[in-house]
Enzyme design. Structure first.
Site, PDB file in Angstrom:
ATOM      1  N   ARG A 445       0.675  -1.330   0.370  1.00  9.23           N
ATOM      2  CA  ARG A 445       0.049   0.362   0.202  1.00  9.23           C
ATOM      3  C   ARG A 445       1.004   1.372   0.240  1.00  9.23           C
ATOM      4  O   ARG A 445       0.657   2.526   0.775  1.00  9.23           O
ATOM      5  CB  ARG A 445      -1.387  -0.201   1.307  1.00  9.23           C
ATOM      6  CG  ARG A 445      -2.253   0.643   1.181  1.00  9.23           C
ATOM      7  CD  ARG A 445      -3.663   0.895   2.248  1.00  9.23           C
ATOM      8  NE  ARG A 445      -4.443   1.743   1.943  1.00  9.23           N
ATOM      9  CZ  ARG A 445      -5.184   2.499   2.842  1.00  9.23           C
ATOM     10  NH1 ARG A 445      -5.021   2.636   4.164  1.00  9.23           N
ATOM     11  NH2 ARG A 445      -6.502   2.948   2.403  1.00  9.23           N
ATOM     12  N   ASP A 536      -6.802  -9.095  19.058  1.00 11.70           N
ATOM     13  CA  ASP A 536      -6.730  -9.634  20.179  1.00 11.70           C
ATOM     14  C   ASP A 536      -6.743  -9.343  21.363  1.00 11.70           C
ATOM     15  O   ASP A 536      -6.364  -8.067  21.476  1.00 11.70           O
ATOM     16  CB  ASP A 536      -5.308 -10.184  19.665  1.00 11.70           C
ATOM     17  CG  ASP A 536      -3.950  -8.678  19.588  1.00 11.70           C
ATOM     18  OD1 ASP A 536      -3.577  -8.476  20.839  1.00 11.70           O
ATOM     19  OD2 ASP A 536      -3.547  -8.624  18.273  1.00 11.70           O
ATOM     20  N   GLU A 616     -35.043   5.814   4.652  1.00 13.49           N
ATOM     21  CA  GLU A 616     -34.016   4.557   5.497  1.00 13.49           C
ATOM     22  C   GLU A 616     -33.522   5.484   6.318  1.00 13.49           C
ATOM     23  O   GLU A 616     -33.254   4.796   6.898  1.00 13.49           O
ATOM     24  CB  GLU A 616     -32.703   4.442   3.907  1.00 13.49           C
ATOM     25  CG  GLU A 616     -32.546   3.490   2.651  1.00 13.49           C
ATOM     26  CD  GLU A 616     -31.937   4.208   1.794  1.00 13.49           C
ATOM     27  OE1 GLU A 616     -31.397   2.846   1.103  1.00 13.49           O
ATOM     28  OE2 GLU A 616     -31.165   5.343   1.574  1.00 13.49           O
TER      29      GLU A 616
HETATM   30  C1  DGJ Z   1      -8.512   0.877   6.628  1.00 18.62           C
HETATM   31  C2  DGJ Z   1      -9.188   0.405   7.525  1.00 18.62           C
HETATM   32  O1  DGJ Z   1      -9.895  -1.420   8.224  1.00 18.62           O
HETATM   33  C3  DGJ Z   1     -10.248   1.607   6.664  1.00 18.62           C
HETATM   34  O2  DGJ Z   1     -11.377   1.258   7.977  1.00 18.62           O
HETATM   35  C4  DGJ Z   1      -9.730   2.586   6.908  1.00 18.62           C
HETATM   36  O3  DGJ Z   1      -9.454   3.017   8.203  1.00 18.62           O
HETATM   37  C5  DGJ Z   1      -8.639   2.741   5.919  1.00 18.62           C
HETATM   38  N1  DGJ Z   1      -7.873   1.371   6.478  1.00 18.62           N
HETATM   39  C6  DGJ Z   1      -7.910   3.846   5.506  1.00 18.62           C
HETATM   40  O4  DGJ Z   1      -7.123   4.005   5.110  1.00 18.62           O
END
Ligand code: DGJ
Length: 732
Positions: A445, A536, A616
């Site tokens: 990422r 955890d 909704e």
């Molecule tokens: C991963 C998290 O689990 C998401 O909910 C979100 O906050 C993203 N990262 C943002 O980059």
């Protein structure tokens, strides 16, 4: 006293309300395991269970040379050593200055005291002096001087026995610790199933159950985090054990990094379980006089089946692991902008969402990723914890003040353990990134991991975060962590200490979390690691809730939340209603069902409220009201799995009940429509069989609901769900 040592027979007897754990100082000072299971008479001595035999290829300690029936090769051990004639899974491996690698531990001394032992710098269960006792047994290798202190904590009510270990180098030369597990548990049979929780990103904690076989089977993580892929919680249970009955042993590691849980069945069908830091990628150098504490394992035994085991773990975590103001306070219902906007938002958009949220009764707005540095995608900016005022169109204080003035709390997202190459932090401190010199490394990422083994790095992050937290009224933090580690290397440690990094990293993380949670006790911290990659008990010590999964699809969540519920309390499970079609699966489910599933957790929304229809919005308003009513059941009540998502594709059901057995909530989600469907009858749990309860306008006896069951309505559309309040009725 929950712990008694019988000097005469050299037996330690550890007792909880419903379980007994026994071990004995055997001949030549070996510490032998005798028993763990249903409660025994206090004066029992189960040493007779150890059968002595002359087995071929099973050597004997030198002192027993003429007695070939004493062998560590099959005797049950309390803490197994590498190299001394026990060939099963070992708990400790050491390398000494002369290159030898034997550890041979013998009983030296012990102490018993009220209350709970302490593990500075590590998460650990805590309790009051009157609630339980501790035992420290010091073992020593007389040749090398290595000492191992075995810690046992006994929480009487709750049936918890904790284990931990401290290794000390009492010798004259350095020792390299290659492996040091926190738990070793021997059992004298193998008629057991192994239950564990495997998965992947967006599909965490899938339950898997299978019989033990001869040899080893293990789960674990080498990703630097406990991981989406395996969870540091496992169960050994009778092959016939069900939710309602059967011997169950739960083992939970209070740790958030690399771990190993291994089970081995040996030559004479005995079982050994070990649990601790994964020995691969681990080594720790102990200079003379130095010591190292290892993280804790919490064990619970019950003969009353998986349901009872889960209830006990839920209570243990809620009462004895979660800390701080928020552990038992009602958590705000939140709206998070991640799936609503991703990186594409500004201050005005957030205020618009907040305005709608207020109308619907929602209590907090959470600003997710994208508010800082240069961060309009996930390619850059991590490490630069400076508000991007150009993007927001205002200062953070102005934004928070606007949201607060609408009547909502304000929370925000951080990913404090990460660094992007495209960041000012990297340009200023390239060596703060974990990377092996001369290697480009492995990028995930577009980000790398900060070297949390270094105090100056943690100090920097603390200061950067504090500047933001002090600048506005921030009442919640989502602490995210979005990659697996590899190329683990610290520029600050010498070559011979590189094997320590993964452990030192987690210790650094805990140290920083401790600093921030103590400095900002009013802030609610939610853990996160790309959803549930670090779900955890170690993290729950610092953050009383954790985002359960990046998969917000209500139907997939049934399995994820089901698996999570075996070990972890429902009030710790971050769960949100998101938009449809679902962003991860493209599935369409009714908003009512998304609400039912999200209510089995810390409830919130993660969609653009401004795009909802009036119809909704009406549903959302009702859900919010309902959750406020049921919140105490989710956070403090008992939770029962009634009909799981495996082996039954028609309906998944669960139930919450308060401890007084008066009020509860029954939930059902239909997962498959059928023509001419057979009746669906679900037996409720945790009621008083003599009392009467009202469900959906009808009165039943507790006995009828538990033994006869509840006849479910026939679903009228796909993925329909029901939530039925359970109310005790008096004087009927
Ligand atoms: C991963 C998290 O689990 C998401 O909910 C979100 O906050 C993203 N990262 C943002 O980059």
């Amino acid at each position: 006293m929950a712990i008694v040592y019988n000097e005469e027979i050299k037996v330690f007897n550890l007792e909880t309300e419903y379980s007994t754990y026994q071990m004995k100082v055997g001949e030549f000072g070996f510490l032998l395991h005798l028993y763990y299971g249903e409660k025994l008479e206090a004066d029992s001595d189960l040493s007779y269970l150890i059968q002595r035999a002359d087995r071929g290829f099973s050597g004997n300690p030198y002192e027993a040379r003429y007695d070939r029936t004493f062998s560590l090769d099959y005797f049950p051990q309390e803490y197994s050593c590498f190299g001394n004639g026990d060939y099963r899974a070992d708990s400790i491996q050491t390398i000494h200055a002369d290159g030898s690698n034997v550890t041979d531990l013998r009983y030296k001394s012990h102490k018993i005291y009220p209350g709970k032992y302490r593990l500075p710098g590590l998460p650990a269960m805590f309790w009051k002096e009157e609630e339980g006792d501790s035992l420290e047994i010091t073992m020593e290798d007389p040749v090398t001087g290595v000492q191992v202190v075995l810690y046992y904590g006994v929480l009487e009510k709750g049936d918890v026995i904790t284990r931990s270990v401290r290794v000390m180098n009492g010798g004259q030369t350095p020792v390299e610790l290659k492996k040091a597990m926190s738990l070793c548990l021997d059992m004298n049979h193998n008629q057991l199933d192994f239950i564990h929780f495997y998965g992947r990103h967006t599909m965490e904690r899938q339950m898997e159950r299978g019989p033990l076989h001869h040899g080893k089977q293990s789960i674990g993580s080498l990703r630097g985090i406990s991981s989406h892929h395996h969870n540091p919680f496992v169960i050994l249970c009778d092959r016939q054990a069900t939710e309602e009955r059967g011997d169950c042993y739960g083992m939970m590691f209070l740790y958030s990094g690399n771990f190993l849980a291994e089970v081995e069945v040996d030559q004479i069908h005995q079982t050994r379980a070990i649990m601790g830091i994964h020995p691969e990628q681990f080594s720790f150098r102990l200079e003379p006089g130095e010591d190292l504490a290892l993280p804790e394992v919490a064990m619970i035994y019950t003969h009353k089946g998986l349901s009872c085991l889960s209830l006990k773990f839920h209570d243990a975590i809620r009462q004895h692991i979660m800390r701080g103001e928020w552990a038992h306070k009602r958590r705000p219902i939140l709206i998070n902008n991640w799936e609503a906007t991703y990186f594409d938002f500004n201050g005005q958009k957030l205020v618009d969402i907040a305005r709608d949220a207020k109308e619907l009764g929602i209590e907090m707005l959470v600003m997710d990723d994208g508010w800082f540095g240069k961060r309009d995608s996930d390619n850059s900016g991590l490490g630069d914890w400076v508000v991007n005022e150009d993007k927001l169109g205002c200062t953070l204080k102005e934004l928070v003040t606007q949201v607060n003035s609408l009547g909502l709390k304000f929370g925000m997202w951080f990913e404090p353990e990460m660094i992007c190459e495209d960041s000012n932090l990297y340009r200023a401190h390239p060596d703060w990134m974990m990377r092996v010199p001369g290697r480009a490394g492995n990028i995930a990422r577009e980000q790398f991991v900060l070297d949390y083994t270094r105090k100056e790095v943690r100090d920097y992050i603390e200061q950067a975060m504090s500047r933001i937290l002090d600048s506005a009224n921030i009442e919640y933090i989502k602490w995210d962590m979005n990659r697996s580690m590899c190329n683990v290397f610290s520029a600050a440690l010498p070559a011979e200490r590189q094997g320590e990094i993964s452990y030192r990293y987690v210790l650094g993380l805990y140290e920083l979390l401790e600093r921030l949670t103590s400095k900002y006790p009013y802030i609610l911290f939610e853990g996160c690691s790309g959803g549930g990659g670090r779900f955890d008990a170690g993290m729950l010590y610092y953050t009383p809730q954790i985002w359960c999964s990046d998969d917000t699809d209500a139907i997939e969540r049934l399995k994820i939340q089901y698996g999570t519920s075996f070990g972890y309390p429902i009030g710790a499970v971050g769960s949100h209603v998101s938009a449809c079609p679902n962003h991860q699966t493209k599935r369409i489910t009714p908003i009512e069902t998304r609400g039912t599933v999200a209510m089995a957790g810390t409830f919130g929304y993660e969609l653009d409220l401004t795009k909802l229809t009036q119809e909704e919005k009406k549903v959302v308003r009702q859900q919010v009201e309902e959750y406020k009513k049921y919140d105490h059941l989710v956070h403090e009540g008992d939770y029962y799995r009634l009909s799981g998502p495996y082996g039954n594709d028609r309906v998944t059901c669960w139930q919450f009940m308060d401890k007084e057995k008066k009020n509860g909530l029954f939930c059902a989600v239909y997962t498959r429509l059928q023509a001419n469907p057979a009746p669906l009858i679900i037996k409720l749990k945790g009621l008083d069989k003599k009392r009467r309860y009202e469900i959906n306008g009808r009165i039943y006896s507790g006995a009828a609901l538990m033994y006869g069951g509840l006849l479910l309505p026939v679903p009228e559309s796909e993925y329909q769900s029901f939530r039925f309040e359970i109310q005790e009725k008096e004087n009927l």
